[in-house]
Design a protein around this motif. Sequence first.
Motif, PDB file in Angstrom:
ATOM      1  N   CYS A  14      36.155  28.566  46.856  1.00  0.00           N
ATOM      2  CA  CYS A  14      35.571  29.734  46.193  1.00  0.00           C
ATOM      3  C   CYS A  14      35.415  29.453  44.700  1.00  0.00           C
ATOM      4  N   ARG A  15      34.431  30.123  44.095  1.00  0.00           N
ATOM      5  CA  ARG A  15      34.180  29.950  42.668  1.00  0.00           C
ATOM      6  C   ARG A  15      34.170  31.309  41.982  1.00  0.00           C
ATOM      7  N   PRO A  16      34.500  31.351  40.685  1.00  0.00           N
ATOM      8  CA  PRO A  16      34.479  32.623  39.963  1.00  0.00           C
ATOM      9  C   PRO A  16      33.124  33.319  39.987  1.00  0.00           C
ATOM     10  N   ASP A  17      32.043  32.530  40.105  1.00  0.00           N
ATOM     11  CA  ASP A  17      30.703  33.121  40.119  1.00  0.00           C
ATOM     12  C   ASP A  17      30.157  33.290  41.533  1.00  0.00           C
ATOM     13  N   ALA A  18      31.000  33.100  42.551  1.00  0.00           N
ATOM     14  CA  ALA A  18      30.556  33.259  43.943  1.00  0.00           C
ATOM     15  C   ALA A  18      31.726  33.795  44.769  1.00  0.00           C
ATOM     16  N   LEU A  19      32.118  35.008  44.477  1.00  0.00           N
ATOM     17  CA  LEU A  19      33.253  35.613  45.161  1.00  0.00           C
ATOM     18  C   LEU A  19      32.841  36.114  46.543  1.00  0.00           C
ATOM     19  N   PRO A  20      33.637  35.853  47.577  1.00  0.00           N
ATOM     20  CA  PRO A  20      33.306  36.337  48.924  1.00  0.00           C
ATOM     21  C   PRO A  20      33.826  37.759  49.150  1.00  0.00           C
ATOM     22  N   LEU A  21      33.446  38.698  48.264  1.00  0.00           N
ATOM     23  CA  LEU A  21      34.041  40.026  48.311  1.00  0.00           C
ATOM     24  C   LEU A  21      33.797  40.734  49.631  1.00  0.00           C
ATOM     25  N   ASP A  22      32.567  40.679  50.136  1.00  0.00           N
ATOM     26  CA  ASP A  22      32.252  41.391  51.373  1.00  0.00           C
ATOM     27  C   ASP A  22      33.105  40.881  52.532  1.00  0.00           C
ATOM     28  N   GLU A  23      33.267  39.581  52.620  1.00  0.00           N
ATOM     29  CA  GLU A  23      34.073  39.003  53.698  1.00  0.00           C
ATOM     30  C   GLU A  23      35.545  39.377  53.561  1.00  0.00           C
ATOM     31  N   LEU A  24      36.037  39.369  52.335  1.00  0.00           N
ATOM     32  CA  LEU A  24      37.431  39.730  52.120  1.00  0.00           C
ATOM     33  C   LEU A  24      37.691  41.175  52.505  1.00  0.00           C
ATOM     34  N   LEU A  25      36.803  42.064  52.077  1.00  0.00           N
ATOM     35  CA  LEU A  25      36.983  43.480  52.389  1.00  0.00           C
ATOM     36  C   LEU A  25      36.855  43.736  53.881  1.00  0.00           C
ATOM     37  N   GLU A  26      35.906  43.072  54.522  1.00  0.00           N
ATOM     38  CA  GLU A  26      35.720  43.263  55.956  1.00  0.00           C
ATOM     39  C   GLU A  26      36.935  42.758  56.734  1.00  0.00           C
ATOM     40  N   GLY A  27      37.524  41.651  56.281  1.00  0.00           N
ATOM     41  CA  GLY A  27      38.692  41.112  56.969  1.00  0.00           C
ATOM     42  C   GLY A  27      39.910  42.004  56.825  1.00  0.00           C
ATOM     43  N   GLY A  28      40.064  42.644  55.648  1.00  0.00           N
ATOM     44  CA  GLY A  28      41.153  43.579  55.429  1.00  0.00           C
ATOM     45  C   GLY A  28      42.537  42.963  55.461  1.00  0.00           C
ATOM     46  N   LEU A 130      38.529  37.016  25.333  1.00  0.00           N
ATOM     47  CA  LEU A 130      39.242  36.156  26.283  1.00  0.00           C
ATOM     48  C   LEU A 130      38.425  35.931  27.551  1.00  0.00           C
ATOM     49  N   ARG A 131      37.657  36.938  27.943  1.00  0.00           N
ATOM     50  CA  ARG A 131      36.895  36.817  29.185  1.00  0.00           C
ATOM     51  C   ARG A 131      35.760  35.801  29.084  1.00  0.00           C
ATOM     52  N   GLY A 132      35.435  35.368  27.872  1.00  0.00           N
ATOM     53  CA  GLY A 132      34.327  34.443  27.704  1.00  0.00           C
ATOM     54  C   GLY A 132      34.456  33.191  28.549  1.00  0.00           C
ATOM     55  N   HIS A 133      35.677  32.668  28.668  1.00  0.00           N
ATOM     56  CA  HIS A 133      35.917  31.465  29.468  1.00  0.00           C
ATOM     57  C   HIS A 133      36.986  31.701  30.528  1.00  0.00           C
ATOM     58  N   ASN A 134      37.237  32.982  30.834  1.00  0.00           N
ATOM     59  CA  ASN A 134      38.296  33.321  31.796  1.00  0.00           C
ATOM     60  C   ASN A 134      37.928  34.624  32.500  1.00  0.00           C
ATOM     61  N   ASP A 135      37.028  34.552  33.481  1.00  0.00           N
ATOM     62  CA  ASP A 135      36.561  35.797  34.107  1.00  0.00           C
ATOM     63  C   ASP A 135      36.032  35.519  35.505  1.00  0.00           C
ATOM     64  N   LEU A 136      36.061  36.555  36.329  1.00  0.00           N
ATOM     65  CA  LEU A 136      35.420  36.541  37.644  1.00  0.00           C
ATOM     66  C   LEU A 136      34.181  37.405  37.597  1.00  0.00           C
ATOM     67  N   ASP A 137      33.146  36.990  38.320  1.00  0.00           N
ATOM     68  CA  ASP A 137      31.858  37.674  38.233  1.00  0.00           C
ATOM     69  C   ASP A 137      31.761  38.799  39.265  1.00  0.00           C
ATOM     70  N   PHE A 138      32.473  39.890  38.990  1.00  0.00           N
ATOM     71  CA  PHE A 138      32.353  41.070  39.852  1.00  0.00           C
ATOM     72  C   PHE A 138      31.010  41.763  39.657  1.00  0.00           C
ATOM     73  N   ALA A 139      30.432  41.643  38.461  1.00  0.00           N
ATOM     74  CA  ALA A 139      29.177  42.326  38.173  1.00  0.00           C
ATOM     75  C   ALA A 139      28.065  41.896  39.122  1.00  0.00           C
ATOM     76  N   ALA A 140      28.119  40.645  39.595  1.00  0.00           N
ATOM     77  CA  ALA A 140      27.096  40.169  40.529  1.00  0.00           C
ATOM     78  C   ALA A 140      27.119  40.955  41.834  1.00  0.00           C
ATOM     79  N   ASN A 165      41.893  47.746  45.844  1.00  0.00           N
ATOM     80  CA  ASN A 165      41.913  46.339  46.218  1.00  0.00           C
ATOM     81  C   ASN A 165      42.231  45.514  44.966  1.00  0.00           C
ATOM     82  N   ASN A 166      42.678  44.289  45.172  1.00  0.00           N
ATOM     83  CA  ASN A 166      43.178  43.511  44.048  1.00  0.00           C
ATOM     84  C   ASN A 166      42.896  42.025  44.261  1.00  0.00           C
ATOM     85  N   ILE A 167      42.368  41.367  43.239  1.00  0.00           N
ATOM     86  CA  ILE A 167      42.404  39.908  43.171  1.00  0.00           C
ATOM     87  C   ILE A 167      43.257  39.542  41.968  1.00  0.00           C
TER      88      ILE A 167
END
Length: 340
Positions: A14-28, A130-140, A165-167
Motif C-alpha cells: 500500500c502507498r500513502p497516495d493509494a489507500l485501499p479504504l473501500d476494501e478495508l471498510l468492506e472487510g470490517g 509537517l504534513r508536507g512530507h508526512n501525510d496520507l491522501d484521504f482527500a483522493a 474508523n482509524n488508520i
Amino acid sequence: MSNVTADIDERAGCRPDALPLDELLEGGRPVVLRGLVRDWELVKQGRGSAEASVRYLTGFYNGRPVQYSYGGPEVAGRPFYNDDFTALDCEVRRGGLDALLAEILAHLDDIHPPTYYMASLPVDACLPGLRGHNDLDFAAHGVQAPPSIWIGNRTTASCHYDAPNNIACCCIGRRRFTLFPSDQIGNLYPGPLDPTPGGQAISLVDFAQPDFARHPRFREALAAGRSALLEPGDAIFIPSMWWHQVEGLDGFNVLVNYWWSSMPAYVPTPMHALYHAIWTIRDRPEREKQAWREVFEHYVFGPADRAGAHLPERARGVLGPVDEAMARQLRAMLIDKLNR
C-alpha cells in the motif's frame, strides 16, 4: 503480555497516495499495512536518532501550548486510576511541545522514567507544515480526516474503543497493538465512563499481569483477541468500535493517526444516545426494558427502511432517510425537549 496468539491480518504494497479504504471498510476487520509510511520524512528522521527526530518536529512547532499527561515513575507508563477508580493516577499538564520533548530526551536512558504522554494533538494546529512530507491522501477518497499526533516515552494506552474508523501510523519507536471485536466488551471489564485517561472507557485488566480471579472472563477475550508488532513505517487499520490496546515499546515513540466516520458530519456520535439511554431506560423494571428493547429493534437496529416501509413517502418523516435538514430538525426538537 497476556497470551493473545492470533495475528492481525497483514497487507503489503500500500502507498500513502493509494489507500485501499473501500476494501478495508468492506472487510470490517483490522489490517496491518506493512511499510505504508516508511518513506515519510518523520520516519526517516526516527531511524537516525531521537535527538534528530526532536529537532525535526520542533522545526514545525508554532509555540502553542499543548496538553499532556505526566506521572511519576510508579505509574510505569500506564496512565490509569487510583485504588477506588475515582481519580486518575496522572496529572494533566500544559506547556510547550519543545519542553515536553526535552523532558522525554532527558529521561531516555532511565530504567524507571516518569511517564510522559501527549495524546491526539491536531497536527495542523501546532505543527503546520509537517504534513508536507508526512501525510496520507484521504482527500483522493473525498474523506476529511485531519491527522493527530501522539508522543510519549514507553507508555501504554489501555484497551478502549473509538467510534470512528482509524488508520494509525507508527513513525518512531515500535508499538504493539492488541485488538478485540466489539462483542468482547463484557469480557474486558470496562471502567468508569468518567473520568477516563483518554476520553473513552478503558479495560481495567492489566494485560501484563491479568488477575483472572478478579477478571475471569478475560480468558474468553484472549481467545478472541489478535495482536501485531508494528515497526516504524508500518500502519494499522482499526475499524470502528474495535477495542485496542497500544503499547509503546521504546523510550521515544511518535504515532500519527487519522480518524474518520462512515457517516456524514451532521450525524452525531452514538455516545449521546448511550448516555440518554442509561438515563431514561437502564433502571426501569425489566418488563419495560424488554419492551423498549423491541422498540429499538424495530426503529433502530433493524433494517433502516423497515419502520416506515408501509407509510407513504411523504408521511415518513424521521422514519425516512435522515438528511442534513432532518438532522437540524431532530437536534432542535431534542434540545427543546431536554430543556423543558
